[in-house]
Design a protein around this motif. Structure first.
Motif, PDB file in Angstrom:
ATOM      1  N   MET A 148     -29.433 -60.415  21.242  1.00  0.00           N
ATOM      2  CA  MET A 148     -29.349 -59.063  22.157  1.00  0.00           C
ATOM      3  C   MET A 148     -28.235 -58.183  21.376  1.00  0.00           C
ATOM      4  O   MET A 148     -27.047 -58.592  21.216  1.00  0.00           O
ATOM      5  CB  MET A 148     -28.612 -59.410  23.448  1.00  0.00           C
ATOM      6  N   GLY A 149     -28.596 -56.881  21.038  1.00  0.00           N
ATOM      7  CA  GLY A 149     -27.658 -56.032  20.619  1.00  0.00           C
ATOM      8  C   GLY A 149     -26.801 -55.079  21.550  1.00  0.00           C
ATOM      9  O   GLY A 149     -26.788 -55.847  22.752  1.00  0.00           O
ATOM     10  N   GLN A 150     -26.295 -54.178  21.007  1.00  0.00           N
ATOM     11  CA  GLN A 150     -25.262 -53.315  21.812  1.00  0.00           C
ATOM     12  C   GLN A 150     -26.129 -52.448  22.985  1.00  0.00           C
ATOM     13  O   GLN A 150     -27.028 -51.558  22.444  1.00  0.00           O
ATOM     14  CB  GLN A 150     -24.592 -52.329  20.787  1.00  0.00           C
ATOM     15  N   GLY A 151     -25.864 -52.949  24.269  1.00  0.00           N
ATOM     16  CA  GLY A 151     -26.523 -52.101  25.291  1.00  0.00           C
ATOM     17  C   GLY A 151     -28.081 -52.648  25.383  1.00  0.00           C
ATOM     18  O   GLY A 151     -28.788 -51.841  26.266  1.00  0.00           O
ATOM     19  N   LYS A 152     -28.570 -53.303  24.510  1.00  0.00           N
ATOM     20  CA  LYS A 152     -30.285 -53.446  24.722  1.00  0.00           C
ATOM     21  C   LYS A 152     -30.649 -54.557  25.197  1.00  0.00           C
ATOM     22  O   LYS A 152     -29.765 -55.837  24.755  1.00  0.00           O
ATOM     23  CB  LYS A 152     -30.899 -53.332  23.267  1.00  0.00           C
ATOM     24  N   LYS A 153     -31.485 -54.947  26.171  1.00  0.00           N
ATOM     25  CA  LYS A 153     -31.671 -55.858  26.729  1.00  0.00           C
ATOM     26  C   LYS A 153     -33.230 -56.241  26.611  1.00  0.00           C
ATOM     27  O   LYS A 153     -33.971 -55.204  26.631  1.00  0.00           O
ATOM     28  CB  LYS A 153     -31.342 -55.886  28.280  1.00  0.00           C
ATOM     29  N   SER A 154     -33.557 -57.525  26.459  1.00  0.00           N
ATOM     30  CA  SER A 154     -34.914 -57.830  26.454  1.00  0.00           C
ATOM     31  C   SER A 154     -35.509 -58.145  27.460  1.00  0.00           C
ATOM     32  O   SER A 154     -34.725 -59.010  28.211  1.00  0.00           O
ATOM     33  CB  SER A 154     -35.148 -58.841  25.080  1.00  0.00           C
TER      34      SER A 154
END
Length: 117
Positions: free
Chosen positions: A1-7
Motif C-alpha cells: 500500500m502506497g501513499q494514500g492509495k488503498k487496494s
C-alpha cells in the motif's frame, strides 16, 4: 500500500451489492460531447430528459425520529406509571391512617375498660 492509495479486496461483496440502488452511479455532469457535437442528436434524447433523476423511493425513518417517537410513547407510559404509583401510595397512606385510628380507638376503649374494672 502506497501513499494514500488503498487496494480494494472485497470483490465478492461488491458483486452482491453493486446492483443495489444505493450504489448506482447517477451521472450528474454535463452531457458528453464529441468534436463539440452532442451525441444525442434526436429531439427525443434531449439532455434534459437524460439528466432528470430517477424517482427516489421514500426515505426510511431516521434514527433520531424513530427514537423520538419511541420516547414519546415511553414517556407517556412513564407518566402513567408514576401516576399509578402516586395513587397507590396515597391509598396505602390513607389505609395506614385508618388502621392507626382504629388501633388508637381500641387502645382507648381497652384503657377505659381497665379503669372501670
Amino acid at each position: 500500500m502506497g501513499q494514500g492509495k488503498k487496494s480494494f479486496l472485497h470483490h465478492e461483496c461488491w458483486e452482491v451489492v453493486k446492483d443495489c440502488s444505493r450504489f448506482k452511479i447517477i451521472p450528474t455532469g454535463p452531457a458528453v460531447v464529441l468534436n463539440e457535437t452532442p451525441l444525442h442528436d434526436s429531439p427525443l434524447d434531449s439532455p434534459m430528459e437524460m439528466e432528470s433523476p430517477l424517482p427516489h423511493p421514500p426515505r426510511p425513518i431516521g434514527r433520531k425520529t424513530a427514537k423520538a417517537k419511541r420516547g414519546s410513547t415511553s414517556n407517556n407510559e412513564c407518566v402513567q406509571f408514576l401516576e399509578q404509583i402516586a395513587k397507590n401510595t396515597a391509598l396505602r397512606i390513607e389505609r395506614d391512617l385508618k388502621r392507626e385510628e382504629a388501633d388508637m380507638s381500641r387502645q382507648e376503649a381497652f384503657a377505659i375498660q381497665q379503669q372501670h374494672a
